[in-house]
Write an enzyme that holds these catalytic residues in place. Sequence first.
Site, PDB file in Angstrom:
ATOM      1  N   SER A 151      39.056 -31.319  29.226  1.00 51.22           N
ATOM      2  CA  SER A 151      40.514 -31.498  29.138  1.00 51.22           C
ATOM      3  C   SER A 151      40.889 -32.967  29.189  1.00 51.22           C
ATOM      4  CB  SER A 151      41.205 -30.813  30.317  1.00 51.22           C
ATOM      5  OG  SER A 151      41.001 -29.452  30.277  1.00 51.22           O
ATOM      6  N   HIS A 162      38.637 -31.478  21.883  1.00 53.00           N
ATOM      7  CA  HIS A 162      39.545 -30.854  22.847  1.00 53.00           C
ATOM      8  C   HIS A 162      40.394 -29.788  22.164  1.00 53.00           C
ATOM      9  CE1 HIS A 162      43.362 -31.042  25.434  1.00 53.00           C
ATOM     10  NE2 HIS A 162      42.462 -30.345  26.092  1.00 53.00           N
ATOM     11  N   GLU A 210      41.780 -32.130  19.346  1.00 54.10           N
ATOM     12  CA  GLU A 210      41.678 -33.591  19.420  1.00 54.10           C
ATOM     13  C   GLU A 210      40.198 -33.963  19.440  1.00 54.10           C
ATOM     14  OE1 GLU A 210      45.215 -35.250  22.051  1.00 54.10           O
ATOM     15  OE2 GLU A 210      44.446 -33.369  22.842  1.00 54.10           O
ATOM     16  N   ASN A 222      48.151 -34.467  25.853  1.00 53.57           N
ATOM     17  CA  ASN A 222      48.548 -34.371  27.263  1.00 53.57           C
ATOM     18  C   ASN A 222      49.345 -35.582  27.719  1.00 53.57           C
ATOM     19  OD1 ASN A 222      48.006 -31.863  28.373  1.00 53.57           O
ATOM     20  ND2 ASN A 222      45.809 -32.279  28.408  1.00 53.57           N
TER      21      ASN A 222
HETATM   22  N1  NAD Z   1      41.995 -23.755  30.568  1.00 55.57           N
HETATM   23  C1  NAD Z   1      42.616 -24.569  29.722  1.00 55.57           C
HETATM   24  O1  NAD Z   1      43.831 -24.463  29.468  1.00 55.57           O
HETATM   25  C2  NAD Z   1      41.820 -25.645  29.028  1.00 55.57           C
HETATM   26  C3  NAD Z   1      42.349 -26.253  27.888  1.00 55.57           C
HETATM   27  C4  NAD Z   1      41.583 -27.210  27.209  1.00 55.57           C
HETATM   28  C5  NAD Z   1      40.336 -27.561  27.713  1.00 55.57           C
HETATM   29  N2  NAD Z   1      39.864 -26.962  28.849  1.00 55.57           N
HETATM   30  C6  NAD Z   1      38.533 -27.360  29.324  1.00 55.57           C
HETATM   31  O2  NAD Z   1      37.583 -26.419  28.863  1.00 55.57           O
HETATM   32  C7  NAD Z   1      36.507 -26.344  29.797  1.00 55.57           C
HETATM   33  C8  NAD Z   1      36.351 -24.903  30.253  1.00 55.57           C
HETATM   34  O3  NAD Z   1      37.543 -24.498  30.878  1.00 55.57           O
HETATM   35  P1  NAD Z   1      37.931 -22.973  31.069  1.00 55.57           P
HETATM   36  O4  NAD Z   1      39.367 -22.940  31.389  1.00 55.57           O
HETATM   37  O5  NAD Z   1      37.397 -22.174  29.940  1.00 55.57           O
HETATM   38  O6  NAD Z   1      37.079 -22.631  32.391  1.00 55.57           O
HETATM   39  P2  NAD Z   1      36.447 -21.237  32.857  1.00 55.57           P
HETATM   40  O7  NAD Z   1      36.149 -21.394  34.306  1.00 55.57           O
HETATM   41  O8  NAD Z   1      37.287 -20.094  32.395  1.00 55.57           O
HETATM   42  O9  NAD Z   1      35.080 -21.182  32.029  1.00 55.57           O
HETATM   43  C9  NAD Z   1      33.986 -22.005  32.304  1.00 55.57           C
HETATM   44  C10 NAD Z   1      32.758 -21.179  31.992  1.00 55.57           C
HETATM   45  O10 NAD Z   1      31.618 -22.023  32.046  1.00 55.57           O
HETATM   46  C11 NAD Z   1      30.558 -21.299  32.628  1.00 55.57           C
HETATM   47  N3  NAD Z   1      29.571 -22.244  33.114  1.00 55.57           N
HETATM   48  C12 NAD Z   1      29.651 -23.087  34.156  1.00 55.57           C
HETATM   49  N4  NAD Z   1      28.511 -23.817  34.269  1.00 55.57           N
HETATM   50  C13 NAD Z   1      27.703 -23.412  33.247  1.00 55.57           C
HETATM   51  C14 NAD Z   1      26.405 -23.786  32.819  1.00 55.57           C
HETATM   52  N5  NAD Z   1      25.677 -24.699  33.480  1.00 55.57           N
HETATM   53  N6  NAD Z   1      25.886 -23.174  31.743  1.00 55.57           N
HETATM   54  C15 NAD Z   1      26.588 -22.218  31.068  1.00 55.57           C
HETATM   55  N7  NAD Z   1      27.827 -21.818  31.428  1.00 55.57           N
HETATM   56  C16 NAD Z   1      28.370 -22.414  32.510  1.00 55.57           C
HETATM   57  C17 NAD Z   1      31.229 -20.491  33.723  1.00 55.57           C
HETATM   58  O11 NAD Z   1      30.452 -19.399  34.137  1.00 55.57           O
HETATM   59  C18 NAD Z   1      32.522 -20.061  33.034  1.00 55.57           C
HETATM   60  O12 NAD Z   1      32.372 -18.821  32.341  1.00 55.57           O
HETATM   61  C19 NAD Z   1      36.841 -27.308  30.927  1.00 55.57           C
HETATM   62  O13 NAD Z   1      36.244 -28.548  30.670  1.00 55.57           O
HETATM   63  C20 NAD Z   1      38.338 -27.404  30.831  1.00 55.57           C
HETATM   64  O14 NAD Z   1      38.857 -28.577  31.399  1.00 55.57           O
HETATM   65  C21 NAD Z   1      40.557 -26.006  29.500  1.00 55.57           C
END
Ligand code: NAD
Length: 318
Positions: free
Chosen positions: A123, A144, A156, A195
């Site tokens: 993010s 992103h 992005e 953002n």
């Molecule tokens: N939630 C949002 O609105 C959003 C928007 C844009 C970007 N992001 C970014 O996307 C990324 C994921 O966010 P999210 O909201 O999907 O989180 P989430 O917690 O829903 O998903 C993360 C996933 O990664 C898995 N994981 C963790 N460590 C791992 C590893 N070593 N190997 C394989 N899988 C692993 C977890 O089990 C989980 O299923 C983050 O970097 C976040 O900042 C999130």
Amino acid sequence: MGVEGFQKVTVVGSGLMGHGIGQVFAQGGYTVVLNDLDDERLQRAVDGIRRNLNLFVEGALLTPADAANTLARISTEADLARAVHDADLVVEATFEDLESKRAVLGRIGSLCPERTLLASNTSGLSVNAMAPATGRPDRFVVAHFWNPPHLIPLVEVVRGEQTAESTITRVVDVLRSIGKAPVVVQKDVLGFVGNRLQYALFREALGLVQNGVCTAEDIDTVVKMSFGRRLTTAGPLETADINGTDLFYSISQYLFPDLDNSSQPHAFFKELIAQGRTGVKVGRGFREWPGDRAERIRQARDRELIRWLKVDRESSAE
Ligand SMILES: NC(=O)c1ccc[n+]([C@@H]2O[C@H](COP(=O)([O-])OP(=O)(O)OC[C@H]3O[C@@H](n4cnc5c(N)ncnc54)[C@H](O)[C@@H]3O)[C@@H](O)[C@H]2O)c1
């Protein structure tokens, strides 16, 4: 459809973002492997994709056959080495923590082929802080995706100091091939572009509420009922051109000095957090969230986003 030499995309981390990212690549015709820590999480990801695809079919964005073909292109693999061993692109979407991302990216970099491009869906973490861990900083970018990634077109693409031009071009081409709207962010800035814009608005909103100019509810009404509607068709700089840059210039001269420039979250926002008003998950935030109001808003939002995807599709067919 598709980009030459690109067939297989692996998504590491199949949570909220990862499963939707996998879905869009599969919809675009790529073979997708979802990876996560265990099979239970991977099953949840596939269930989520199935639900999303049903929404697309209900919204007439996909035929039932296309939805079935999309699902058929997706497989799951909890073993990272097997998941990435022949990937053309790996998208990392694990937890938002620099050290754990560095560790995951390092493992991916050591396990996938030389040619493979890597992208992190962080993010806001620094592309340059992550790049050395990959062992291939020239073939690494931040990509992103916005939430929900299967419904929001923008991605992005953040260039790192060592990212090769050919990597940017390839990633942009692949994203375009799946119907996304990539924008290249040329410098490693906090919050990227979207953002920064969102939080500039958020800061002003907090300032207005703190100063008693209007309520939190009024802020949302003003945005949704005015420029929020326009913004889907004309961005802020297009709007300035349409209304006259000279007019925007003279307003900027008297308004800029008066706009909120707080460098810390406002006192009333801190107080709200101290009171545990953390939003929908506890039923109270800036506003109260009784019953299923949040779910109704989420469903209305998704319907509207699907409608926009149809508009995009119709205008690209013209
Ligand atoms: N939630 C949002 O609105 C959003 C928007 C844009 C970007 N992001 C970014 O996307 C990324 C994921 O966010 P999210 O909201 O999907 O989180 P989430 O917690 O829903 O998903 C993360 C996933 O990664 C898995 N994981 C963790 N460590 C791992 C590893 N070593 N190997 C394989 N899988 C692993 C977890 O089990 C989980 O299923 C983050 O970097 C976040 O900042 C999130």
